[in-house]
Design a protein around this motif. Sequence first.
Motif, PDB file in Angstrom:
ATOM      1  N   ALA A  38      -0.883  17.828   0.392  1.00  0.00           N
ATOM      2  CA  ALA A  38      -1.020  16.285   0.433  1.00  0.00           C
ATOM      3  C   ALA A  38       0.363  15.767   0.074  1.00  0.00           C
ATOM      4  CB  ALA A  38      -2.201  15.778  -0.308  1.00  0.00           C
ATOM      5  N   MET A  39       0.958  14.675   0.602  1.00  0.00           N
ATOM      6  CA  MET A  39       2.054  14.068   0.288  1.00  0.00           C
ATOM      7  C   MET A  39       1.586  12.431  -0.315  1.00  0.00           C
ATOM      8  SD  MET A  39       4.931  15.763   0.233  1.00  0.00           S
ATOM      9  CE  MET A  39       6.235  14.133   0.282  1.00  0.00           C
ATOM     10  N   ASP A  40       1.603  12.321  -1.588  1.00  0.00           N
ATOM     11  CA  ASP A  40       1.375  11.160  -1.990  1.00  0.00           C
ATOM     12  C   ASP A  40       2.848  10.602  -2.943  1.00  0.00           C
ATOM     13  OD1 ASP A  40       0.375   8.921  -3.746  1.00  0.00           O
ATOM     14  OD2 ASP A  40      -1.259  10.019  -4.307  1.00  0.00           O
ATOM     15  N   GLY A  41       3.384   9.769  -2.336  1.00  0.00           N
ATOM     16  CA  GLY A  41       4.678   9.433  -2.708  1.00  0.00           C
ATOM     17  C   GLY A  41       5.733  10.185  -2.316  1.00  0.00           C
ATOM     18  N   ASN A  42       6.673  10.854  -3.517  1.00  0.00           N
ATOM     19  CA  ASN A  42       7.510  11.787  -3.243  1.00  0.00           C
ATOM     20  C   ASN A  42       6.743  13.245  -3.890  1.00  0.00           C
ATOM     21  OD1 ASN A  42       7.354  11.308  -5.998  1.00  0.00           O
ATOM     22  ND2 ASN A  42       9.891  11.700  -6.457  1.00  0.00           N
ATOM     23  N   LEU A  43       5.418  13.217  -4.123  1.00  0.00           N
ATOM     24  CA  LEU A  43       4.770  14.397  -4.529  1.00  0.00           C
ATOM     25  C   LEU A  43       4.069  15.285  -3.646  1.00  0.00           C
ATOM     26  CD1 LEU A  43       3.214  12.705  -8.048  1.00  0.00           C
ATOM     27  CD2 LEU A  43       5.280  14.300  -7.904  1.00  0.00           C
ATOM     28  N   LEU A  44       4.371  16.475  -3.352  1.00  0.00           N
ATOM     29  CA  LEU A  44       3.780  17.218  -2.810  1.00  0.00           C
ATOM     30  C   LEU A  44       2.770  18.153  -3.420  1.00  0.00           C
ATOM     31  CD1 LEU A  44       3.393  18.977  -0.042  1.00  0.00           C
ATOM     32  CD2 LEU A  44       5.338  20.350  -0.811  1.00  0.00           C
ATOM     33  N   TYR A  45       1.179  17.823  -3.029  1.00  0.00           N
ATOM     34  CA  TYR A  45       0.087  18.814  -3.785  1.00  0.00           C
ATOM     35  C   TYR A  45      -0.095  19.786  -2.597  1.00  0.00           C
ATOM     36  CZ  TYR A  45      -0.046  14.866  -6.836  1.00  0.00           C
ATOM     37  OH  TYR A  45       0.035  13.851  -7.875  1.00  0.00           O
ATOM     38  N   TYR A  46      -0.453  20.975  -3.065  1.00  0.00           N
ATOM     39  CA  TYR A  46      -1.255  21.864  -2.020  1.00  0.00           C
ATOM     40  C   TYR A  46      -1.951  23.068  -2.991  1.00  0.00           C
ATOM     41  CZ  TYR A  46       2.686  24.783  -3.721  1.00  0.00           C
ATOM     42  OH  TYR A  46       3.808  25.587  -4.373  1.00  0.00           O
ATOM     43  N   GLY A  47      -3.037  23.684  -2.026  1.00  0.00           N
ATOM     44  CA  GLY A  47      -3.655  24.634  -2.687  1.00  0.00           C
ATOM     45  C   GLY A  47      -4.437  25.505  -1.485  1.00  0.00           C
ATOM     46  N   LEU A  48      -5.013  26.423  -2.222  1.00  0.00           N
ATOM     47  CA  LEU A  48      -5.529  27.648  -1.165  1.00  0.00           C
ATOM     48  C   LEU A  48      -7.094  28.199  -1.854  1.00  0.00           C
ATOM     49  CD1 LEU A  48      -5.412  29.521   1.273  1.00  0.00           C
ATOM     50  CD2 LEU A  48      -4.497  31.231  -0.184  1.00  0.00           C
TER      51      LEU A  48
ATOM     52  N   MET B 252       1.065  -1.115   0.066  1.00  0.00           N
ATOM     53  CA  MET B 252      -0.156  -0.035   0.046  1.00  0.00           C
ATOM     54  C   MET B 252       0.812   1.531   0.001  1.00  0.00           C
ATOM     55  SD  MET B 252      -3.167   0.662  -0.058  1.00  0.00           S
ATOM     56  CE  MET B 252      -4.084  -0.928   0.689  1.00  0.00           C
ATOM     57  N   LYS B 253       0.599   2.231  -1.079  1.00  0.00           N
ATOM     58  CA  LYS B 253       1.452   3.416  -1.014  1.00  0.00           C
ATOM     59  C   LYS B 253       0.682   4.409   0.024  1.00  0.00           C
ATOM     60  CE  LYS B 253       1.135   6.273  -4.435  1.00  0.00           C
ATOM     61  NZ  LYS B 253       1.264   6.854  -5.721  1.00  0.00           N
ATOM     62  N   PRO B 254       1.673   4.679   1.188  1.00  0.00           N
ATOM     63  CA  PRO B 254       1.127   5.667   2.047  1.00  0.00           C
ATOM     64  C   PRO B 254       0.871   7.145   1.543  1.00  0.00           C
ATOM     65  CG  PRO B 254       3.218   4.854   2.637  1.00  0.00           C
ATOM     66  CD  PRO B 254       2.967   4.444   1.418  1.00  0.00           C
ATOM     67  N   VAL B 255      -0.248   7.827   2.010  1.00  0.00           N
ATOM     68  CA  VAL B 255      -0.669   8.984   1.502  1.00  0.00           C
ATOM     69  C   VAL B 255      -1.036  10.001   2.940  1.00  0.00           C
ATOM     70  CG1 VAL B 255      -2.534  10.521   0.319  1.00  0.00           C
ATOM     71  CG2 VAL B 255      -1.719   8.314  -0.586  1.00  0.00           C
ATOM     72  N   ILE B 256      -0.777  10.972   2.857  1.00  0.00           N
ATOM     73  CA  ILE B 256      -1.159  11.969   4.004  1.00  0.00           C
ATOM     74  C   ILE B 256      -1.770  13.236   3.257  1.00  0.00           C
ATOM     75  CG2 ILE B 256       1.104  13.123   4.453  1.00  0.00           C
ATOM     76  CD1 ILE B 256       0.176  13.657   7.286  1.00  0.00           C
ATOM     77  N   VAL B 257      -3.017  13.919   3.808  1.00  0.00           N
ATOM     78  CA  VAL B 257      -3.535  14.974   3.606  1.00  0.00           C
ATOM     79  C   VAL B 257      -3.795  15.996   4.623  1.00  0.00           C
ATOM     80  CG1 VAL B 257      -5.537  16.014   2.021  1.00  0.00           C
ATOM     81  CG2 VAL B 257      -4.851  13.691   1.612  1.00  0.00           C
ATOM     82  N   VAL B 258      -3.592  16.953   4.625  1.00  0.00           N
ATOM     83  CA  VAL B 258      -3.796  17.989   5.827  1.00  0.00           C
ATOM     84  C   VAL B 258      -4.848  19.224   5.077  1.00  0.00           C
ATOM     85  CG1 VAL B 258      -1.619  17.376   6.781  1.00  0.00           C
ATOM     86  CG2 VAL B 258      -1.931  19.467   5.575  1.00  0.00           C
ATOM     87  N   HIS B 259      -5.413  19.702   6.372  1.00  0.00           N
ATOM     88  CA  HIS B 259      -6.125  21.204   5.965  1.00  0.00           C
ATOM     89  C   HIS B 259      -5.494  22.028   7.196  1.00  0.00           C
ATOM     90  CE1 HIS B 259      -9.260  21.060   8.928  1.00  0.00           C
ATOM     91  NE2 HIS B 259      -9.459  19.610   8.722  1.00  0.00           N
ATOM     92  N   GLY B 260      -5.943  23.298   6.648  1.00  0.00           N
ATOM     93  CA  GLY B 260      -5.710  24.265   7.799  1.00  0.00           C
ATOM     94  C   GLY B 260      -6.876  25.289   7.979  1.00  0.00           C
ATOM     95  N   GLY B 261      -8.150  24.624   7.552  1.00  0.00           N
ATOM     96  CA  GLY B 261      -9.363  25.501   7.823  1.00  0.00           C
ATOM     97  C   GLY B 261      -9.997  25.943   6.549  1.00  0.00           C
ATOM     98  N   ALA B 262     -11.223  25.841   6.777  1.00  0.00           N
ATOM     99  CA  ALA B 262     -11.866  26.541   5.442  1.00  0.00           C
ATOM    100  C   ALA B 262     -12.720  27.582   5.793  1.00  0.00           C
ATOM    101  CB  ALA B 262     -12.799  25.506   4.760  1.00  0.00           C
ATOM    102  N   TRP B 263     -12.426  28.690   5.298  1.00  0.00           N
ATOM    103  CA  TRP B 263     -12.926  30.100   5.634  1.00  0.00           C
ATOM    104  C   TRP B 263     -12.463  31.110   4.499  1.00  0.00           C
ATOM    105  CZ3 TRP B 263     -10.505  34.429   8.744  1.00  0.00           C
ATOM    106  CH2 TRP B 263      -9.099  34.000   8.919  1.00  0.00           C
ATOM    107  N   ALA B 264     -12.728  32.371   4.802  1.00  0.00           N
ATOM    108  CA  ALA B 264     -12.385  33.360   3.780  1.00  0.00           C
ATOM    109  C   ALA B 264     -10.827  33.915   4.303  1.00  0.00           C
ATOM    110  CB  ALA B 264     -13.354  34.533   3.678  1.00  0.00           C
TER     111      ALA B 264
END
Length: 309
Positions: A288-298, A1-13
């Motif tokens: 999110a870290m999926d393998g050696n790929l870092l994804y992010y957004g705002l 199984m390939k490990p994955v982590i996703v995090v959030h810092g809050g949904a607001w304006a």
Amino acid sequence: MKPVIVVHGGAWAIPDAFAEASVAGVKAAAQAGSEVLKRGGSALDTVEVAVRTMEDDPVFDAGHGAVLNADGEVELDAIIMEGKTLAAGAVSSVRNIANPVSLARAVMEKTDHIMLTGHGANLFAESIGVPILMPDALVTKEERKEWEHYKKYIVGVKELFNSQWGHDTVGAVALDSFGNVACATSTGGIRNKMVGRVGDSPIIGSGGYADNKSGAVSCTGHGESILKVTLARLILFHMDQGRTASEAAECSLQYMGERVQGGGGVIVVSPTGDWTATFTTERMAWAAMDGNLLYYGLNPKENIKETLN
């Protein structure tokens, strides 16, 4: 199984003044959690480390960046849950504790209960040697200033949630190499909330849920709305019906908006590693870290990808 982590810092304006620091904070948390996964660590350890990282970052409404209630005091809520046995721990309305997510884990592992609240949670913390801070140790100068400015407004007006009242609940979900999932969510709540108010964050099935058979979810947004639709469990219900993580998140958030006029955001990971970060508020900091790929957004539809060595 390939490990994955996703995090959030809050949904607001999220204001532009906080945007860069919020993105930097979630990226740091995702990478901290990913290091645990790379060492073969558990999903439970991973989400705790990631959330502790954000609790220690004053840009977020958790731990050291907590907002103040109507009396100008900090009251913190947190949950942690693992999907193999459905073990969970939670705390609500705790004071003077830098990392409530770790106290929630201690409730899970050292007591026969799932949730402790208020004075009892603080007594438990003292009994197991958790450091107790001075009352103002978690309050930033900026938050004290904001609280003074907005305390004249009526508490709990839902229409204001995406502006003055919104703030950054933090959370993490993970899938480890053993196929186990876990979630964690931590918050200081809504600025100027009534003393003793508890939102969705520490409530199983609302602020978070983890089940190896379905997946793991951490929620953020208008707590009362999330509670009404038990958002985390609703998302996993849709996944049990065959929807992808993204489809389940989108239809559940849409339902919450239509049914109770609530805005929010979620991070989700499935037992196969399918994941999403979805929100209906103006912004949500996520990574999110999926393998050696870092994804992010705002911002909506934003999905930036970096390759890390």
